[in-house]
Design a protein around this motif. Structure first.
Motif, PDB file in Angstrom:
ATOM      1  N   PHE A 123      -9.172   6.741   6.372  1.00  0.00           N
ATOM      2  CA  PHE A 123      -8.512   5.426   6.399  1.00  0.00           C
ATOM      3  C   PHE A 123      -9.281   4.451   7.298  1.00  0.00           C
ATOM      4  N   TYR A 127       8.226  -1.104   5.485  1.00  0.00           N
ATOM      5  CA  TYR A 127       7.489  -2.024   6.368  1.00  0.00           C
ATOM      6  C   TYR A 127       7.071  -3.277   5.596  1.00  0.00           C
ATOM      7  N   ARG A 142       0.856  -1.189   0.000  1.00  0.00           N
ATOM      8  CA  ARG A 142       0.000   0.000   0.000  1.00  0.00           C
ATOM      9  C   ARG A 142       0.892   1.238   0.000  1.00  0.00           C
ATOM     10  N   LEU A 168      -4.151   6.452  12.150  1.00  0.00           N
ATOM     11  CA  LEU A 168      -5.064   6.066  11.055  1.00  0.00           C
ATOM     12  C   LEU A 168      -6.529   6.064  11.507  1.00  0.00           C
ATOM     13  N   TYR A 173      -5.864  -5.192  10.752  1.00  0.00           N
ATOM     14  CA  TYR A 173      -5.737  -3.837  11.319  1.00  0.00           C
ATOM     15  C   TYR A 173      -6.244  -3.864  12.753  1.00  0.00           C
ATOM     16  N   THR A 231      -1.360   2.206  15.202  1.00  0.00           N
ATOM     17  CA  THR A 231      -2.339   2.551  14.159  1.00  0.00           C
ATOM     18  C   THR A 231      -3.239   3.727  14.571  1.00  0.00           C
TER      19      THR A 231
HETATM   20  C1  GCO Z   1      -0.541   0.717   7.768  1.00  0.00           C
HETATM   21  C2  GCO Z   1      -0.676  -0.076   9.038  1.00  0.00           C
HETATM   22  C3  GCO Z   1      -0.397  -1.524   8.818  1.00  0.00           C
HETATM   23  C4  GCO Z   1      -0.728  -2.303  10.066  1.00  0.00           C
HETATM   24  C5  GCO Z   1      -0.580  -3.771   9.974  1.00  0.00           C
HETATM   25  C6  GCO Z   1      -1.471  -4.418   8.976  1.00  0.00           C
HETATM   26  O1  GCO Z   1      -0.059   1.831   7.830  1.00  0.00           O
HETATM   27  O2  GCO Z   1      -1.018   0.217   6.729  1.00  0.00           O
HETATM   28  O3  GCO Z   1       0.088   0.453  10.067  1.00  0.00           O
HETATM   29  O4  GCO Z   1       0.827  -1.757   8.272  1.00  0.00           O
HETATM   30  O5  GCO Z   1      -0.008  -1.849  11.154  1.00  0.00           O
HETATM   31  O6  GCO Z   1       0.752  -4.202   9.917  1.00  0.00           O
HETATM   32  O7  GCO Z   1      -1.430  -5.794   9.147  1.00  0.00           O
END
Ligand code: GCO
Ligand code: NAP
Length: 266
Positions: A213, A160, A154, A201, A192, A198
């Motif tokens: 999001f 990551y 994404r 988000l 998530y 998080t």
């Molecule tokens: C992001 C999120 C993800 C989650 C997770 C999803 O920014 O898209 O932080 O990466 O933390 O790892 O499984």
């Protein structure tokens, strides 16, 4: 005790990295309920103290240590100290992790390396430190906390995703190399999950509406909710227990169905 004894962690010692709060804390708490002795580390004394207090509040006497999991010398010293003070580690959960959400062309190589260092190199370093004693003891469980980003990309999470995709393959390789010593190495791929990682988000908009999001994740998740750290407890106990002794090199996605779903139609 009947069949449920296969899920018991009685007499086992579990090291969960970065487990003062969040997903690591929920997993370690579940292990304690299943009978394990809990050892955890975090990056500074303040977090470790906070963690020890939080475990005590739920009736768990956890052994907390300060250790940066990217520092091989410090990790080796930690494992030696734990073996001396608590005992040989039966279960390792590589949970400590970071994320940097930066568009790839704006990301410095230093930032990219930092994420790879914590999310991929550190699980290698900590696993390497515990495997020799597991071999001597005749068994061991290693659980790597992967991600949706072990499978999907994404915008903004290149480092990551590269690290968590690599962690999935490290999981398979540890299984391949050490399965013959009765060591099972599996991954958990959380969907998530509502944790501080998080939180940005999920922040409410100035008008009180959901973050775009946040709405996006609800539309992508058949369960139509974010996960809670506690949603990972059952799968984590399963993968640490004798009930999973022939499960190896697998990533168990605990995602409310995200990977099965194309997303809510408009
Ligand atoms: C992001 C999120 C993800 C989650 C997770 C999803 O920014 O898209 O932080 O990466 O933390 O790892 O499984
Ligand atoms: P978190 O809330 O940020 O917790 C991670 C912990 O690791 C923190 O205590 C953190 O300390 C610690 N840590 C970071 N770098 C470290 C280092 N070098 N050495 C030792 N400890 C270190 O994250 P979380 O949301 O609970 O996530 C835990 C794991 O699950 C991570 O691997 C994450 O990538 C993964 N995951 C999370 C989600 C999600 O939706 N939340 C989904 C899939 C996978 P600081 O507080 O100082 O950073």
């Amino acid at each position: 005790m009947g069949f449920e004894k296969n899920f018991s962690l009685e007499g086992k010692i579990a090291l969960v990295t970065g487990a003062s709060y969040g997903i690591g804390f929920a997993i370690a708490s579940a292990y304690a309920q299943a009978g394990a002795t809990i050892v955890f580390n975090d990056i500074n004394q303040e977090l470790v103290d906070k963690g020890v207090k939080a475990y005590a509040e739920i009736g768990v006497k956890a052994h907390g240590y300060v250790c940066d999991v990217t520092n091989e010398e410090a990790v080796n010293a930690l494992v030696a100290q734990v073996e001396k003070e608590v005992g040989v580690i039966d279960i390792l959960v590589n949970n400590a992790g970071i994320i940097k959400r930066i568009p790839m062309v704006e990301m410095s190589a230093a930032d990219f390396r930092k994420v790879i260092d914590v999310d991929l190199n550190a699980p290698f370093i900590v696993s390497k430190a515990v495997i020799p004693s597991m071999i001597k003891k005749g068994h061991g469980k290693i659980i790597n906390i992967c991600s949706m980003m072990s499978e999907l990309g994404r915008e903004t999470v290149s480092a990551y995703a590269a690290a968590k995709g690599g962690l999935k393959m490290l999981t398979r390789n540890i299984c391949s190399e050490y399965g013959k010593y009765n060591i099972q190495c599996n991954g958990i791929g959380p969907g998530y999950i509502a944790t501080p990682q998080t939180a940005p988000l999920r922040e409410r908009q100035p008008d009180g509406s959901r973050h775009p999001f946040d709405s996006f994740i609800l539309a992508k998740t058949p369960a139509e909710r974010w996960g809670n750290p506690e949603d990972l407890a059952g799968p984590a106990v399963f993968l640490a227990s004798d009930a999973s002794n022939f499960v190896n090199g697998h990533v168990l996605y605990v995602d409310g169905g995200i990977l099965a779903y194309i997303g809510k139609q408009p």
